[in-house]
Design a protein around this motif. Structure first.
Motif, PDB file in Angstrom:
ATOM      1  N   LEU A 148       0.814  -1.139  -0.005  1.00  0.00           N
ATOM      2  CA  LEU A 148      -0.092  -0.146   0.075  1.00  0.00           C
ATOM      3  C   LEU A 148       0.880   1.282  -0.186  1.00  0.00           C
ATOM      4  CD1 LEU A 148      -2.798  -1.034   2.502  1.00  0.00           C
ATOM      5  CD2 LEU A 148      -2.800  -1.160   0.090  1.00  0.00           C
ATOM      6  N   MET A 149       1.796   1.238   0.679  1.00  0.00           N
ATOM      7  CA  MET A 149       2.828   2.303   0.690  1.00  0.00           C
ATOM      8  C   MET A 149       3.503   2.592  -0.833  1.00  0.00           C
ATOM      9  SD  MET A 149       5.338   1.497   4.125  1.00  0.00           S
ATOM     10  CE  MET A 149       4.647   1.910   5.505  1.00  0.00           C
ATOM     11  N   ALA A 150       3.683   1.532  -1.321  1.00  0.00           N
ATOM     12  CA  ALA A 150       4.197   1.778  -2.726  1.00  0.00           C
ATOM     13  C   ALA A 150       3.241   2.421  -3.691  1.00  0.00           C
ATOM     14  CB  ALA A 150       4.896   0.383  -3.428  1.00  0.00           C
ATOM     15  N   VAL A 151       1.824   1.978  -3.611  1.00  0.00           N
ATOM     16  CA  VAL A 151       0.829   2.391  -4.484  1.00  0.00           C
ATOM     17  C   VAL A 151       0.580   3.894  -3.963  1.00  0.00           C
ATOM     18  CG1 VAL A 151      -1.704   2.195  -5.024  1.00  0.00           C
ATOM     19  CG2 VAL A 151      -0.135   0.060  -4.767  1.00  0.00           C
ATOM     20  N   ASP A 152       0.723   4.189  -2.648  1.00  0.00           N
ATOM     21  CA  ASP A 152       0.335   5.272  -2.472  1.00  0.00           C
ATOM     22  C   ASP A 152       1.420   6.592  -2.764  1.00  0.00           C
ATOM     23  OD1 ASP A 152      -1.061   6.627   0.321  1.00  0.00           O
ATOM     24  OD2 ASP A 152       0.902   8.019  -0.183  1.00  0.00           O
ATOM     25  N   VAL A 153       2.798   6.156  -3.060  1.00  0.00           N
ATOM     26  CA  VAL A 153       3.676   7.023  -3.636  1.00  0.00           C
ATOM     27  C   VAL A 153       3.412   6.988  -5.225  1.00  0.00           C
ATOM     28  CG1 VAL A 153       6.195   7.069  -4.505  1.00  0.00           C
ATOM     29  CG2 VAL A 153       5.356   6.308  -2.017  1.00  0.00           C
ATOM     30  N   GLY A 154       3.099   5.863  -5.788  1.00  0.00           N
ATOM     31  CA  GLY A 154       2.618   5.756  -6.950  1.00  0.00           C
ATOM     32  C   GLY A 154       1.634   6.725  -7.573  1.00  0.00           C
ATOM     33  N   ILE A 155       0.381   6.912  -6.762  1.00  0.00           N
ATOM     34  CA  ILE A 155      -0.682   7.529  -7.188  1.00  0.00           C
ATOM     35  C   ILE A 155      -0.336   8.945  -6.741  1.00  0.00           C
ATOM     36  CG2 ILE A 155      -3.121   8.191  -6.452  1.00  0.00           C
ATOM     37  CD1 ILE A 155      -3.508   5.253  -5.746  1.00  0.00           C
ATOM     38  N   HIS A 156       0.263   9.360  -5.879  1.00  0.00           N
ATOM     39  CA  HIS A 156       0.447  10.920  -5.303  1.00  0.00           C
ATOM     40  C   HIS A 156       1.677  11.202  -5.610  1.00  0.00           C
ATOM     41  CE1 HIS A 156      -3.183  10.940  -3.040  1.00  0.00           C
ATOM     42  NE2 HIS A 156      -3.027   9.875  -2.175  1.00  0.00           N
ATOM     43  N   TYR A 157       2.588  10.830  -6.029  1.00  0.00           N
ATOM     44  CA  TYR A 157       3.862  11.447  -6.508  1.00  0.00           C
ATOM     45  C   TYR A 157       4.235  11.049  -7.769  1.00  0.00           C
ATOM     46  CZ  TYR A 157       8.575  12.773  -5.907  1.00  0.00           C
ATOM     47  OH  TYR A 157      10.057  13.474  -6.320  1.00  0.00           O
ATOM     48  N   GLN A 158       3.965   9.719  -8.265  1.00  0.00           N
ATOM     49  CA  GLN A 158       4.501   9.479  -9.691  1.00  0.00           C
ATOM     50  C   GLN A 158       3.166   9.678 -10.561  1.00  0.00           C
ATOM     51  OE1 GLN A 158       5.714   5.475  -8.982  1.00  0.00           O
ATOM     52  NE2 GLN A 158       7.957   6.219  -9.057  1.00  0.00           N
ATOM     53  N   GLY A 159       2.169   9.836 -10.247  1.00  0.00           N
ATOM     54  CA  GLY A 159       1.023  10.256 -10.938  1.00  0.00           C
ATOM     55  C   GLY A 159       0.363   9.085 -11.855  1.00  0.00           C
ATOM     56  N   TRP A 160       0.387   7.789 -10.954  1.00  0.00           N
ATOM     57  CA  TRP A 160      -0.362   6.819 -11.433  1.00  0.00           C
ATOM     58  C   TRP A 160      -2.010   7.098 -11.858  1.00  0.00           C
ATOM     59  CZ3 TRP A 160       1.433   1.765  -8.224  1.00  0.00           C
ATOM     60  CH2 TRP A 160       2.553   1.556  -8.482  1.00  0.00           C
ATOM     61  N   SER A 161      -2.391   6.155 -12.695  1.00  0.00           N
ATOM     62  CA  SER A 161      -3.854   6.274 -12.930  1.00  0.00           C
ATOM     63  C   SER A 161      -4.554   5.230 -11.877  1.00  0.00           C
ATOM     64  CB  SER A 161      -3.938   5.968 -14.390  1.00  0.00           C
ATOM     65  OG  SER A 161      -3.706   4.564 -14.578  1.00  0.00           O
ATOM     66  N   GLN A 162      -5.771   5.261 -12.060  1.00  0.00           N
ATOM     67  CA  GLN A 162      -6.645   4.210 -11.419  1.00  0.00           C
ATOM     68  C   GLN A 162      -6.024   2.851 -11.712  1.00  0.00           C
ATOM     69  OE1 GLN A 162     -10.565   4.810 -11.261  1.00  0.00           O
ATOM     70  NE2 GLN A 162     -11.048   3.084  -9.842  1.00  0.00           N
ATOM     71  N   LYS A 163      -5.961   2.567 -13.104  1.00  0.00           N
ATOM     72  CA  LYS A 163      -5.779   1.264 -13.671  1.00  0.00           C
ATOM     73  C   LYS A 163      -4.381   0.926 -13.330  1.00  0.00           C
ATOM     74  CE  LYS A 163      -5.350  -1.385 -18.087  1.00  0.00           C
ATOM     75  NZ  LYS A 163      -5.635  -1.042 -19.556  1.00  0.00           N
ATOM     76  N   GLN A 164      -3.356   1.613 -13.159  1.00  0.00           N
ATOM     77  CA  GLN A 164      -2.071   1.295 -13.056  1.00  0.00           C
ATOM     78  C   GLN A 164      -2.132   0.863 -11.298  1.00  0.00           C
ATOM     79  OE1 GLN A 164      -0.266   5.140 -14.185  1.00  0.00           O
ATOM     80  NE2 GLN A 164       1.434   3.765 -14.835  1.00  0.00           N
ATOM     81  N   ALA A 165      -2.684   1.536 -10.462  1.00  0.00           N
ATOM     82  CA  ALA A 165      -2.859   1.329  -8.922  1.00  0.00           C
ATOM     83  C   ALA A 165      -3.556  -0.078  -9.040  1.00  0.00           C
ATOM     84  CB  ALA A 165      -3.689   2.565  -8.308  1.00  0.00           C
ATOM     85  N   PHE A 166      -4.520  -0.418  -9.607  1.00  0.00           N
ATOM     86  CA  PHE A 166      -5.257  -1.501  -9.616  1.00  0.00           C
ATOM     87  C   PHE A 166      -4.299  -2.959  -9.939  1.00  0.00           C
ATOM     88  CE2 PHE A 166      -8.203  -4.870 -11.548  1.00  0.00           C
ATOM     89  CZ  PHE A 166      -9.115  -4.864 -10.330  1.00  0.00           C
ATOM     90  N   VAL A 167      -3.649  -2.448 -10.897  1.00  0.00           N
ATOM     91  CA  VAL A 167      -2.646  -3.667 -11.385  1.00  0.00           C
ATOM     92  C   VAL A 167      -1.669  -4.023 -10.312  1.00  0.00           C
ATOM     93  CG1 VAL A 167      -0.835  -4.138 -13.296  1.00  0.00           C
ATOM     94  CG2 VAL A 167      -3.085  -3.238 -13.872  1.00  0.00           C
ATOM     95  N   ALA A 168      -1.281  -2.850  -9.877  1.00  0.00           N
ATOM     96  CA  ALA A 168       0.007  -2.880  -8.804  1.00  0.00           C
ATOM     97  C   ALA A 168      -0.549  -3.839  -7.676  1.00  0.00           C
ATOM     98  CB  ALA A 168       0.421  -1.610  -8.356  1.00  0.00           C
ATOM     99  N   LEU A 169      -1.677  -3.378  -7.216  1.00  0.00           N
ATOM    100  CA  LEU A 169      -2.327  -4.121  -6.076  1.00  0.00           C
ATOM    101  C   LEU A 169      -2.802  -5.397  -6.394  1.00  0.00           C
ATOM    102  CD1 LEU A 169      -4.861  -1.424  -4.865  1.00  0.00           C
ATOM    103  CD2 LEU A 169      -3.142  -1.999  -3.535  1.00  0.00           C
ATOM    104  N   ASN A 170      -3.303  -5.605  -7.480  1.00  0.00           N
ATOM    105  CA  ASN A 170      -3.467  -7.058  -7.751  1.00  0.00           C
ATOM    106  C   ASN A 170      -2.412  -8.066  -8.186  1.00  0.00           C
ATOM    107  OD1 ASN A 170      -6.735  -7.809  -7.971  1.00  0.00           O
ATOM    108  ND2 ASN A 170      -6.479  -5.872  -8.562  1.00  0.00           N
ATOM    109  N   SER A 171      -1.203  -7.449  -8.377  1.00  0.00           N
ATOM    110  CA  SER A 171       0.014  -8.017  -8.631  1.00  0.00           C
ATOM    111  C   SER A 171       0.631  -8.606  -7.303  1.00  0.00           C
ATOM    112  CB  SER A 171       0.943  -7.491  -9.083  1.00  0.00           C
ATOM    113  OG  SER A 171       1.575  -6.223  -8.439  1.00  0.00           O
ATOM    114  N   LYS A 172       0.102  -8.142  -6.199  1.00  0.00           N
ATOM    115  CA  LYS A 172       0.655  -8.467  -4.704  1.00  0.00           C
ATOM    116  C   LYS A 172      -0.374  -9.182  -3.614  1.00  0.00           C
ATOM    117  CE  LYS A 172       5.155  -7.133  -5.249  1.00  0.00           C
ATOM    118  NZ  LYS A 172       6.128  -8.151  -5.475  1.00  0.00           N
ATOM    119  N   LEU A 173      -1.529  -8.609  -3.892  1.00  0.00           N
ATOM    120  CA  LEU A 173      -2.800  -8.990  -2.972  1.00  0.00           C
ATOM    121  C   LEU A 173      -3.874  -9.637  -3.820  1.00  0.00           C
ATOM    122  CD1 LEU A 173      -3.044  -5.231  -1.428  1.00  0.00           C
ATOM    123  CD2 LEU A 173      -1.927  -7.483  -0.648  1.00  0.00           C
TER     124      LEU A 173
END
Length: 257
Positions: free
Chosen positions: A201-226
């Motif tokens: 969740l920390m990695a996704v948090d940085v991705g969304i708020h600092y790196q500008g991830w889209s919702q789809k990118q966040a979804f893929v990242a979460l599902n790769s680990k959880l």
């Protein structure tokens, strides 16, 4: 710790937060029903409209989660106030910003860094934090089952704490008047079992708020680990969007180099 929180809140007023008086995940209209006069409510709703218009002039816009949540609250409310209809009309024609995170807002990266400083006692850059997270993450490749369903009413790190873990009173209404770092510091053993989940969740948090991830990118990242269903993933993303960097309250206790 109270003085640190007060300093943090003062710093937040330098950033776009000062233009956004209504955190859309807080059920303001429901909470104040029967507790304030119609005149007071009317003044507050007018204030929200004024601040949103000022924000627009400064290139500060709500994301689509925030806009949709505010519209739903206004539509569901039975409060009779002229400015309720005016705000609803304004939001109905409102174009939200393209990205969900702070990244797209003016000084958004600096704003996010200030949150990392407070919640995680982090002075390093988000990119350096990601490097630290990746070292831990490489040791935990197994998919984790989500045992605690997230909501959008409080930071998810607080939901992971057991009920008998004392919530330390805080000053920030956006965090439910709970001092998140102080509360987590009292209950670090209770969240040890969620370490791999928290790192993800920390990695996704940085991705969304600092790196500008889209919702789809966040979804893929979460599902790769959880091991998540769609609703769980969407709720986690919404929680991260609404409570930037709060998950990092756990960082100093078992991740800081």
């Amino acid at each position: 710790m109270a003085h640190k929180e007060l300093d943090y809140l003062r710093i937040q007023e330098r950033y776009p937060e000062r233009y956004l008086p209504w955190p859309s995940y807080i059920s303001v209209l429901k909470n104040i029903e029967g507790r304030v006069s119609g005149e007071e409510l009317e003044l507050w709703l007018k204030f929200v409209i004024t601040k949103l218009k000022e924000a627009d002039e400064s290139n500060i816009r709500l994301n689509r989660f925030e806009r949709e949540a505010m519209i739903k609250q206004l539509e569901d409310s039975n409060i009779d106030a002229p400015s309720r209809s005016a705000l609803l009309a304004y939001l109905s024609n409102y174009k939200p910003r393209a990205m969900l995170g702070l990244h797209q807002l003016p000084n958004g990266k600096e704003w996010y860094q200030s949150k990392l400083n407070f919640y995680g006692a982090i002075q390093d850059s988000p990119n350096k934090v990601l490097a630290t997270l990746s070292k831990f993450d490489n040791q935990n490749s197994k998919a984790n089952v989500l045992k605690v369903m997230p909501d959008t009413q409080q930071p998810y790190i607080l939901e992971l704490l057991p009920a008998n873990c004392q919530r330390i009173a805080g000053l920030n209404w956006r965090d439910g008047f709970i001092n998140v770092p102080s509360t987590v510091a009292k209950c670090t053993k209770a969240i040890e079992q969620y370490k791999a989940l928290i790192v993800t969740l920390m990695a996704v948090d940085v991705g969304i708020h600092y790196q500008g991830w889209s919702q789809k990118q966040a979804f893929v990242a979460l599902n790769s680990k959880l091991a998540l269903n769609e609703q769980q993933a969407q709720q986690l993303i919404a929680n991260i969007v609404y409570f930037p960097a709060t998950i990092f309250a756990a960082y100093p206790h078992f991740l800081k180099p």
